[in-house]
Motif scaffolding. Structure first.
Motif, PDB file in Angstrom:
ATOM      1  N   THR A   1       4.507  23.108-133.566  1.00 43.63           N
ATOM      2  CA  THR A   1       3.451  23.324-132.576  1.00 43.63           C
ATOM      3  C   THR A   1       3.762  24.508-131.665  1.00 43.63           C
ATOM      4  N   ASP A   2       5.036  24.694-131.338  1.00 45.53           N
ATOM      5  CA  ASP A   2       5.410  25.873-130.543  1.00 45.53           C
ATOM      6  C   ASP A   2       5.093  27.151-131.305  1.00 45.53           C
ATOM      7  N   ASP A   3       5.424  27.143-132.594  1.00 42.52           N
ATOM      8  CA  ASP A   3       5.108  28.302-133.440  1.00 42.52           C
ATOM      9  C   ASP A   3       3.597  28.525-133.484  1.00 42.52           C
ATOM     10  N   ASN A   4       2.867  27.432-133.649  1.00 45.21           N
ATOM     11  CA  ASN A   4       1.406  27.533-133.756  1.00 45.21           C
ATOM     12  C   ASN A   4       0.780  28.040-132.459  1.00 45.21           C
ATOM     13  N   LEU A   5       1.342  27.624-131.340  1.00 47.53           N
ATOM     14  CA  LEU A   5       0.836  28.115-130.051  1.00 47.53           C
ATOM     15  C   LEU A   5       1.001  29.629-129.958  1.00 47.53           C
ATOM     16  N   LYS A   6       2.150  30.109-130.397  1.00 42.27           N
ATOM     17  CA  LYS A   6       2.403  31.562-130.392  1.00 42.27           C
ATOM     18  C   LYS A   6       1.395  32.294-131.260  1.00 42.27           C
TER      19      LYS A   6
ATOM     20  N   MET B   1       2.218  26.839-123.281  1.00 39.51           N
ATOM     21  CA  MET B   1       3.483  27.451-123.707  1.00 39.51           C
ATOM     22  C   MET B   1       4.460  27.595-122.547  1.00 39.51           C
ATOM     23  N   ASP B   2       3.946  27.443-121.343  1.00 36.02           N
ATOM     24  CA  ASP B   2       4.795  27.462-120.149  1.00 36.02           C
ATOM     25  C   ASP B   2       5.582  28.764-119.997  1.00 36.02           C
ATOM     26  N   VAL B   3       4.934  29.897-120.231  1.00 38.08           N
ATOM     27  CA  VAL B   3       5.636  31.172-120.088  1.00 38.08           C
ATOM     28  C   VAL B   3       5.349  31.852-118.744  1.00 38.08           C
ATOM     29  N   VAL B   4       4.384  31.320-117.994  1.00 33.59           N
ATOM     30  CA  VAL B   4       4.093  31.920-116.692  1.00 33.59           C
ATOM     31  C   VAL B   4       4.967  31.249-115.642  1.00 33.59           C
TER      32      VAL B   4
ATOM     33  N   VAL C   1     -10.172  32.866-122.335  1.00 33.20           N
ATOM     34  CA  VAL C   1      -9.937  31.500-121.840  1.00 33.20           C
ATOM     35  C   VAL C   1      -9.065  30.732-122.830  1.00 33.20           C
ATOM     36  N   HIS C   2      -9.354  30.884-124.123  1.00 29.01           N
ATOM     37  CA  HIS C   2      -8.548  30.187-125.139  1.00 29.01           C
ATOM     38  C   HIS C   2      -7.091  30.659-125.063  1.00 29.01           C
ATOM     39  N   ALA C   3      -6.916  31.976-124.982  1.00 26.98           N
ATOM     40  CA  ALA C   3      -5.558  32.532-124.929  1.00 26.98           C
ATOM     41  C   ALA C   3      -4.820  32.036-123.683  1.00 26.98           C
ATOM     42  N   LEU C   4      -5.514  32.045-122.553  1.00 26.40           N
ATOM     43  CA  LEU C   4      -4.874  31.607-121.307  1.00 26.40           C
ATOM     44  C   LEU C   4      -4.518  30.125-121.346  1.00 26.40           C
ATOM     45  N   THR C   5      -5.366  29.333-121.986  1.00 26.23           N
ATOM     46  CA  THR C   5      -5.087  27.901-122.102  1.00 26.23           C
ATOM     47  C   THR C   5      -3.850  27.664-122.975  1.00 26.23           C
ATOM     48  N   HIS C   6      -3.766  28.406-124.085  1.00 19.68           N
ATOM     49  CA  HIS C   6      -2.567  28.296-124.941  1.00 19.68           C
ATOM     50  C   HIS C   6      -1.322  28.703-124.149  1.00 19.68           C
ATOM     51  N   LEU C   7      -1.468  29.785-123.405  1.00 19.16           N
ATOM     52  CA  LEU C   7      -0.349  30.317-122.628  1.00 19.16           C
ATOM     53  C   LEU C   7       0.154  29.289-121.610  1.00 19.16           C
TER      54      LEU C   7
END
Ligand SMILES: [Fe+2]
Ligand SMILES: [Fe+2]
Length: 126
Positions: free
Chosen positions: A4-9, A59-62, A50-56
């Protein structure tokens, strides 16, 4: 790293890329006089953000702004130190003038980005 982490990326990269492509398609539609089609592309482009920001977010990168500045400066550095010099050299080796010029323009600007981030970080620490 889980599947799932890979898929989020992958999903984040795909949505981000699609956003830019749709903006370019919208510009082309305007150039060709299809204003309503341009609007469709612009609307969808906004949704992809919005989709990209939701994935981000998942992913907890911010992180904190201080950490984000450090991360951003490092990312720009990487582009300056290894990515673009290699890409420019390879494009020139293959006689791809337009590509090498595009890489070079970005390369030059990334230096400014890196320095801006570093300076902001310094001001924050002062
Ligand atoms: Fe999407
Ligand atoms: Fe940059």
């Amino acid at each position: 790293m889980s599947k799932t982490d890979d898929n989020l990326k992958i999903a984040f990269a795909d949505e981000s890329q699609t956003n830019i492509e749709y903006l370019a398609y919208a510009q082309k539609a305007i150039d060709e006089g299809y204003v309503e089609v341009a609007q469709l592309f612009r609307e969808a482009a906004g949704a992809e953000v919005v989709h990209a920001l939701t994935h981000l977010k998942v992913m907890d990168v911010v992180k904190s702004t201080r950490e984000n500045l450090r991360e951003a400066a490092e990312g720009e550095s990487l582009e300056i130190m290894s990515m673009y010099p290699k890409f420019i050299e390879e494009a020139e080796g293959e006689g791809r003038k337009e590509a090498s010029e595009s890489f070079r323009i970005a390369f030059e600007r990334e230096k400014h980005h890196r320095d801006m981030f570093r300076q902001a970080l310094k001001r924050m620490s002062a």
